[in-house]
Motif scaffolding. Structure first.
Motif, PDB file in Angstrom:
ATOM      1  N   ALA A  91       0.811  -1.216   0.000  1.00  0.00           N
ATOM      2  CA  ALA A  91       0.000   0.000   0.000  1.00  0.00           C
ATOM      3  C   ALA A  91       0.843   1.264   0.000  1.00  0.00           C
ATOM      4  O   ALA A  91       0.397   2.309  -0.495  1.00  0.00           O
ATOM      5  N   ALA A  92       2.045   1.175   0.561  1.00  0.00           N
ATOM      6  CA  ALA A  92       2.847   2.389   0.715  1.00  0.00           C
ATOM      7  C   ALA A  92       4.310   2.031   0.884  1.00  0.00           C
ATOM      8  O   ALA A  92       4.653   0.937   1.343  1.00  0.00           O
ATOM      9  N   ILE A  93       5.155   2.983   0.525  1.00  0.00           N
ATOM     10  CA  ILE A  93       6.563   2.901   0.901  1.00  0.00           C
ATOM     11  C   ILE A  93       6.881   4.113   1.767  1.00  0.00           C
ATOM     12  O   ILE A  93       6.290   5.185   1.612  1.00  0.00           O
ATOM     13  N   MET A  94       7.787   3.908   2.717  1.00  0.00           N
ATOM     14  CA  MET A  94       8.207   4.981   3.607  1.00  0.00           C
ATOM     15  C   MET A  94       9.711   5.177   3.448  1.00  0.00           C
ATOM     16  O   MET A  94      10.480   4.222   3.579  1.00  0.00           O
ATOM     17  N   VAL A  95      10.097   6.409   3.156  1.00  0.00           N
ATOM     18  CA  VAL A  95      11.510   6.726   2.921  1.00  0.00           C
ATOM     19  C   VAL A  95      12.060   7.451   4.148  1.00  0.00           C
ATOM     20  O   VAL A  95      11.560   8.525   4.524  1.00  0.00           O
ATOM     21  N   PRO A  96      13.069   6.890   4.808  1.00  0.00           N
ATOM     22  CA  PRO A  96      13.584   7.504   6.038  1.00  0.00           C
ATOM     23  C   PRO A  96      14.476   8.707   5.769  1.00  0.00           C
ATOM     24  O   PRO A  96      15.050   8.874   4.690  1.00  0.00           O
ATOM     25  N   HIS A  97      14.573   9.561   6.781  1.00  0.00           N
ATOM     26  CA  HIS A  97      15.536  10.677   6.833  1.00  0.00           C
ATOM     27  C   HIS A  97      15.519  11.531   5.560  1.00  0.00           C
ATOM     28  O   HIS A  97      16.580  11.789   4.971  1.00  0.00           O
ATOM     29  N   VAL A  98      14.351  11.984   5.158  1.00  0.00           N
ATOM     30  CA  VAL A  98      14.281  12.970   4.077  1.00  0.00           C
ATOM     31  C   VAL A  98      14.651  14.321   4.675  1.00  0.00           C
ATOM     32  O   VAL A  98      14.041  14.773   5.646  1.00  0.00           O
ATOM     33  N   MET A  99      15.657  14.955   4.100  1.00  0.00           N
ATOM     34  CA  MET A  99      16.295  16.094   4.749  1.00  0.00           C
ATOM     35  C   MET A  99      15.928  17.450   4.157  1.00  0.00           C
ATOM     36  O   MET A  99      16.200  18.477   4.780  1.00  0.00           O
ATOM     37  N   SER A 100      15.344  17.463   2.961  1.00  0.00           N
ATOM     38  CA  SER A 100      15.108  18.735   2.294  1.00  0.00           C
ATOM     39  C   SER A 100      14.004  18.596   1.259  1.00  0.00           C
ATOM     40  O   SER A 100      13.599  17.476   0.906  1.00  0.00           O
ATOM     41  N   ALA A 101      13.550  19.730   0.730  1.00  0.00           N
ATOM     42  CA  ALA A 101      12.557  19.709  -0.339  1.00  0.00           C
ATOM     43  C   ALA A 101      13.128  19.061  -1.593  1.00  0.00           C
ATOM     44  O   ALA A 101      12.419  18.335  -2.305  1.00  0.00           O
ATOM     45  N   GLU A 102      14.391  19.296  -1.864  1.00  0.00           N
ATOM     46  CA  GLU A 102      15.027  18.665  -3.027  1.00  0.00           C
ATOM     47  C   GLU A 102      15.031  17.143  -2.878  1.00  0.00           C
ATOM     48  O   GLU A 102      14.756  16.407  -3.835  1.00  0.00           O
ATOM     49  N   ASP A 103      15.324  16.674  -1.680  1.00  0.00           N
ATOM     50  CA  ASP A 103      15.303  15.245  -1.393  1.00  0.00           C
ATOM     51  C   ASP A 103      13.894  14.690  -1.603  1.00  0.00           C
ATOM     52  O   ASP A 103      13.702  13.630  -2.216  1.00  0.00           O
ATOM     53  N   ALA A 104      12.887  15.401  -1.113  1.00  0.00           N
ATOM     54  CA  ALA A 104      11.498  14.959  -1.266  1.00  0.00           C
ATOM     55  C   ALA A 104      11.088  14.914  -2.729  1.00  0.00           C
ATOM     56  O   ALA A 104      10.390  13.991  -3.168  1.00  0.00           O
ATOM     57  N   ARG A 105      11.513  15.905  -3.489  1.00  0.00           N
ATOM     58  CA  ARG A 105      11.182  15.922  -4.931  1.00  0.00           C
ATOM     59  C   ARG A 105      11.803  14.723  -5.637  1.00  0.00           C
ATOM     60  O   ARG A 105      11.187  14.135  -6.536  1.00  0.00           O
ATOM     61  N   ASN A 106      13.007  14.345  -5.243  1.00  0.00           N
ATOM     62  CA  ASN A 106      13.658  13.185  -5.850  1.00  0.00           C
ATOM     63  C   ASN A 106      12.909  11.898  -5.527  1.00  0.00           C
ATOM     64  O   ASN A 106      12.758  11.022  -6.381  1.00  0.00           O
ATOM     65  N   VAL A 107      12.403  11.789  -4.291  1.00  0.00           N
ATOM     66  CA  VAL A 107      11.615  10.621  -3.903  1.00  0.00           C
ATOM     67  C   VAL A 107      10.344  10.545  -4.741  1.00  0.00           C
ATOM     68  O   VAL A 107       9.982   9.482  -5.269  1.00  0.00           O
ATOM     69  N   ALA A 108       9.649  11.658  -4.881  1.00  0.00           N
ATOM     70  CA  ALA A 108       8.424  11.685  -5.685  1.00  0.00           C
ATOM     71  C   ALA A 108       8.723  11.366  -7.146  1.00  0.00           C
ATOM     72  O   ALA A 108       7.938  10.665  -7.810  1.00  0.00           O
ATOM     73  N   TYR A 109       9.821  11.849  -7.643  1.00  0.00           N
ATOM     74  CA  TYR A 109      10.218  11.608  -9.033  1.00  0.00           C
ATOM     75  C   TYR A 109      10.396  10.108  -9.294  1.00  0.00           C
ATOM     76  O   TYR A 109      10.006   9.596 -10.344  1.00  0.00           O
ATOM     77  N   MET A 110      10.952   9.401  -8.308  1.00  0.00           N
ATOM     78  CA  MET A 110      11.211   7.976  -8.471  1.00  0.00           C
ATOM     79  C   MET A 110       9.978   7.106  -8.256  1.00  0.00           C
ATOM     80  O   MET A 110       9.898   6.005  -8.796  1.00  0.00           O
ATOM     81  N   THR A 111       9.019   7.576  -7.460  1.00  0.00           N
ATOM     82  CA  THR A 111       7.942   6.699  -7.007  1.00  0.00           C
ATOM     83  C   THR A 111       6.577   7.017  -7.599  1.00  0.00           C
ATOM     84  O   THR A 111       5.624   6.266  -7.362  1.00  0.00           O
ATOM     85  N   LYS A 112       6.453   8.106  -8.330  1.00  0.00           N
ATOM     86  CA  LYS A 112       5.180   8.468  -8.950  1.00  0.00           C
ATOM     87  C   LYS A 112       5.331   8.502 -10.470  1.00  0.00           C
ATOM     88  O   LYS A 112       6.375   8.896 -11.011  1.00  0.00           O
ATOM     89  N   PHE A 113       4.249   8.107 -11.139  1.00  0.00           N
ATOM     90  CA  PHE A 113       4.213   8.165 -12.594  1.00  0.00           C
ATOM     91  C   PHE A 113       3.846   9.579 -13.075  1.00  0.00           C
ATOM     92  O   PHE A 113       3.473  10.438 -12.277  1.00  0.00           O
ATOM     93  N   GLU A 159      13.368  22.516   9.491  1.00  0.00           N
ATOM     94  CA  GLU A 159      13.631  23.885   9.049  1.00  0.00           C
ATOM     95  C   GLU A 159      13.064  24.160   7.659  1.00  0.00           C
ATOM     96  O   GLU A 159      12.837  25.311   7.298  1.00  0.00           O
ATOM     97  N   GLN A 160      12.815  23.100   6.877  1.00  0.00           N
ATOM     98  CA  GLN A 160      12.238  23.247   5.540  1.00  0.00           C
ATOM     99  C   GLN A 160      10.853  22.593   5.440  1.00  0.00           C
ATOM    100  O   GLN A 160      10.404  22.247   4.351  1.00  0.00           O
ATOM    101  N   ILE A 161      10.169  22.458   6.555  1.00  0.00           N
ATOM    102  CA  ILE A 161       8.970  21.627   6.568  1.00  0.00           C
ATOM    103  C   ILE A 161       7.890  22.111   5.613  1.00  0.00           C
ATOM    104  O   ILE A 161       7.212  21.312   4.965  1.00  0.00           O
ATOM    105  N   ASP A 162       7.720  23.416   5.467  1.00  0.00           N
ATOM    106  CA  ASP A 162       6.710  23.915   4.531  1.00  0.00           C
ATOM    107  C   ASP A 162       7.086  23.591   3.101  1.00  0.00           C
ATOM    108  O   ASP A 162       6.228  23.168   2.306  1.00  0.00           O
ATOM    109  N   GLU A 163       8.344  23.796   2.757  1.00  0.00           N
ATOM    110  CA  GLU A 163       8.793  23.487   1.395  1.00  0.00           C
ATOM    111  C   GLU A 163       8.668  21.992   1.105  1.00  0.00           C
ATOM    112  O   GLU A 163       8.276  21.596   0.002  1.00  0.00           O
ATOM    113  N   ILE A 164       8.999  21.162   2.089  1.00  0.00           N
ATOM    114  CA  ILE A 164       8.891  19.708   1.913  1.00  0.00           C
ATOM    115  C   ILE A 164       7.431  19.295   1.760  1.00  0.00           C
ATOM    116  O   ILE A 164       7.070  18.520   0.867  1.00  0.00           O
ATOM    117  N   ALA A 165       6.570  19.817   2.615  1.00  0.00           N
ATOM    118  CA  ALA A 165       5.151  19.448   2.586  1.00  0.00           C
ATOM    119  C   ALA A 165       4.474  19.876   1.290  1.00  0.00           C
ATOM    120  O   ALA A 165       3.477  19.272   0.883  1.00  0.00           O
TER     121      ALA A 165
END
Length: 259
Positions: A91-113, A159-165
């Motif tokens: 149902a889901a994957i959980m990625v640990p220790h996401v540190m920044s908005a750039e990191d989050a964007r990379n996760v979304a890039y890999m896991t979403k069509f 410190e980047q929580i709004d940008e990450i969210a």
């Protein structure tokens, strides 16, 4: 071929609480018992536990047989680490220790069509019903019914929580209090005021940007966390449950013998 929607995602959309138990013992019998107890999710952990994908698949199948779904905390690494559990139909994957908005964007890039990311298209495994779903249907289903969860467990991320969210394709922010306390230099103090405030801030950011919020905590805090904005809480772990049960049985044995 039609595929049923995720029960977990449906509960989240209905503003209900989702609960899970984390597995350190990745055995289908343990997964089946957790599912039979009525938990929504089995948390399979590949970050800390020496487990392979075949074992994860067996856990998933056992959970599914008794009406539960599976979330897999993946190891940080290559693209395949992130998508293989999704292709098993977890149902889901959980990625640990996401540190920044750039990191989050990379996760979304890999896991979403498309149009969110560029996850490679296959459809030949369980999540695509072994090529029995059309490509367009498969892409739409995977983007809507499978969750990409990122862990906020470091002060740098807060410190980047709004940008990450705000990152498209991230479905849930999961607050990890133990590692967050560790990042502050107080690894044993999850009651530290800064940790407490961070938990609130993560939930607020998730709500502000239309994401779900998740965290860990015992059954006694479920209502408090729900009121705070959390809709997914992992309430225990198999080893903790077994350890307490064994200790209680041993104590009863000693009481019975007058010791």
């Amino acid at each position: 071929m039609n595929k049923p929607n995720s029960k977990v995602v449906e509960k989240l959309r209905n503003d209900e609480m989702v609960t899970s138990v984390k597995l350190n013992i990745h055995h289908p019998i343990i997964a089946a018992q957790v599912a039979m107890a009525g938990f929504d999710l089995i948390w399979a952990d590949m970050e800390h536990i020496p487990v392979d994908y075949n074992e994860i698949n067996q856990v998933f199948l056992a959970a599914k047989a008794y009406g539960a779904e599976t979330i897999v905390r993946v190891p940080r690494g290559c693209y395949s680490n992130h998508v293989r559990p999704l292709e098993m139909d977890c149902a889901a994957i959980m990625v640990p220790h996401v540190m920044s908005a750039e990191d989050a964007r990379n996760v979304a890039y890999m896991t979403k069509f498309h149009p969110i990311g560029r996850r490679a298209i296959d459809g030949g495994f369980a999540d695509g019903l072994y090529c029995q779903m059309g490509t367009a249907e498969y892409i739409e289903y995977a983007n809507k019914e499978r969750l990409t969860v990122i862990q906020i467990e470091d002060f740098e991320a807060l410190e980047q929580i709004d940008e990450i969210a705000a990152v498209p394709g991230i479905d849930m922010l999961f607050f990890g209090p133990a590692d967050f306390a560790h990042s502050l230099g107080v690894p044993t103090r999850m009651d530290d005021e800064r940790v407490v405030k961070a938990r609130v801030k993560v939930a607020e950011a998730a709500r502000k940007y239309g994401k779900y919020a998740g965290t860990v905590g015992g059954p006694g805090v479920l209502k408090d966390y729900y009121d705070m904005g959390y809709r997914y809480v992992n309430v225990s772990a198999d080893v903790a449950i077994l350890g307490r049960s064994f200790q209680e049985i041993k104590e009863k044995c000693q009481e019975a013998m007058g010791k």
